[in-house]
Design an enzyme around this catalytic site. Structure first.
Site, PDB file in Angstrom:
ATOM      1  N   HIS A 161       0.829  -1.204   0.000  1.00 35.36           N
ATOM      2  CA  HIS A 161       0.000   0.000   0.000  1.00 35.36           C
ATOM      3  C   HIS A 161       0.868   1.260   0.000  1.00 35.36           C
ATOM      4  O   HIS A 161       0.386   2.349  -0.317  1.00 35.36           O
ATOM      5  CB  HIS A 161      -0.915  -0.005   1.223  1.00 35.36           C
ATOM      6  N   ASP A 379      -8.941  -8.723 -17.638  1.00 35.69           N
ATOM      7  CA  ASP A 379      -9.157  -9.925 -18.457  1.00 35.69           C
ATOM      8  C   ASP A 379      -7.837 -10.288 -19.125  1.00 35.69           C
ATOM      9  O   ASP A 379      -7.352  -9.579 -20.001  1.00 35.69           O
ATOM     10  CB  ASP A 379     -10.244  -9.628 -19.498  1.00 35.69           C
TER      11      ASP A 379
END
Length: 432
Positions: A161, A379
């Site tokens: 993070h 994808d």
């Protein structure tokens, strides 16, 4: 779904990690982290589930990672400290990304609700480097591809993070997937973090409620220590969301003025305070994640890679919270979100440069919405994924898209008795 130990029998065989480096030479030197970046000392764990694949899925994803790291080269580096003791990304120390291939002995459906992966399964689906606790050595990203029976697979990642928030992570993952499909990057990353540097002299306009110390007069700490802590994903369908918007709007006929997020945030904050059995004079703090990329006078580049979130705060007692109508709580939340202006953001950057948030007490709730993240674009060539997360901090509450019911899934954790009460309050919405 409750995050329990029901998947403890999940058996996964892992390969030894191999290191993936950028395919071509990349810039050296170091990239300074902003004060906002340095407020996020944790690894974020994400799981992408795909229903089909073929024999070369691992090879395609691994090669695409080497190529995307050319564009996102800081991800292949390591953290370091500069002469002022501030964290930077050392891009010369190209130690790369540990990559693991794994196989599971079951079908992907055995994992249950895709929104929340239980801790035992998460440990097996996301590779955690044994050096992750050593700041200057820990990889900033790890990746694991796990193949299941019937051709499905999961890509699990752990991403620091320190270098990326949710939007930056989404952009990175979508770029990785685009390269795997042989497509050019739709968003080119921007690594110039000086855009969000602190001002000299600082422009601080506090005080800030998020730094107000709160005493645990309700002894909730004992509740957290004594009871089993459970995570659940609670589903709010379109009907429940419409009911909440009516409740959160003073004029029930004008629900367009209240977003799903504001209405749901008001309900969850209120219900959690009740479920934890707070005393009426117990102060409760709500921190709201606000992405400010488009809120600045000069908007950030679409591809800015870093942390661009501030946490405006609502603060009141439990008595005030439950005695006021829910539309009053919604108004508090709406005003807090609207307060995240250009000057607010710069003030927070300057303040965080010399101050740190301490540990968050149990009376604090951090609320984030991930409903606008375009995870369906990740994808790799085998269709859109289902997205999940895990290893959520105890004070965190996430709103995630619930595609099955065209609603929102609220992911949070509570002590068992409080979770039972919270669930009842959610069920009571059916009668609202």
């Amino acid at each position: 779904m409750e995050a329990s130990a029901k998947n403890s029998s999940l058996i996964i065989e892992r390969s030894s990690p191999t290191v993936v480096l950028p395919e071509h030479e990349t810039p050296e030197g170091s990239i300074s982290l902003t004060s906002l970046d340095q407020m996020a000392p944790m690894m974020m764990l994400y799981v992408y589930s795909f229903d089909r694949s073929d024999s070369n899925v691992v090879d395609v994803i691994k090669k695409a990672l080497a190529r995307v790291l050319v564009h996102y080269y800081p991800v292949a580096g390591r953290l370091a400290r500069n002469s002022r003791g501030k964290l930077v990304v050392d891009c010369q120390k190209k130690l790369g990304v540990p990559f693991v291939e794994a196989t599971a002995d079951c079908d992907i459906e055995n994992l249950g609700d895709e929104r929340l992966v239980d801790p035992d399964a998460l440990d097996k689906l996301v590779y955690r480097d044994p050096m992750q606790h050593i700041l200057e050595v820990a990889p900033l990203l790890t990746a694991q591809v796990t193949k299941f029976r019937s051709g499905s697979f999961i890509l699990g990642i752990a991403l620091s993070h320190y270098i990326a928030d949710g939007v930056s992570t989404m952009n990175f993952m979508n770029a990785w997937a685009e390269i795997a499909r042989g497509k050019p990057l739709s968003i080119v990353p921007c690594h110039d973090r000086t855009i969000l540097k602190s001002w000299v002299p600082p422009q601080i306009t506090g005080p800030y409620d998020e730094f107000v110390h709160i005493s645990d007069v309700s002894n909730m700490t004992a509740l957290y220590e004594e009871q089993q802590f459970v995570y659940k994903a609670l589903h709010f369908n379109a009907e429940k969301l419409a009911a909440l918007k009516r409740m959160a709007t003073k004029d029930e006929q004008v629900t367009s003025k209240c977003t799903n997020f504001v209405a749901l945030a008001a309900f969850v904050w209120r219900a959690r305070s009740i479920a934890l059995n707070m005393k009426l004079h117990q102060q409760s703090k709500l921190l709201l994640a606000v992405n400010f990329r488009s809120r600045l006078r000069t908007p950030l580049p679409d591809g800015y890679f870093g942390n661009t979130v501030v946490w405006p705060c609502c603060l009141c007692t439990k008595g005030e919270l439950i005695e006021e109508p829910i539309f009053a709580s919604a108004t508090r939340i709406k005003k807090a979100i609207e307060s995240a202006t250009d000057s607010y953001v710069q003030s927070r950057i300057d303040y965080y440069d010399n101050n740190r948030l301490g540990g968050l007490p149990v009376d604090t709730l951090l609320m984030s919405s991930w409903t606008r993240f375009e995870y369906g674009s990740t994808d790799f060539g085998w269709g859109e994924p289902r997205f999940a997360t895990g290893d959520i901090q105890r004070q965190n509450c996430l709103f995630m898209t619930d595609g099955r019911e065209k609603g929102i899934a609220v992911v949070l954790g509570l002590p068992l008795s409080a979770m039972n009460t919270f669930e009842k309050l959610v069920c009571d919405l059916n009668d609202a």
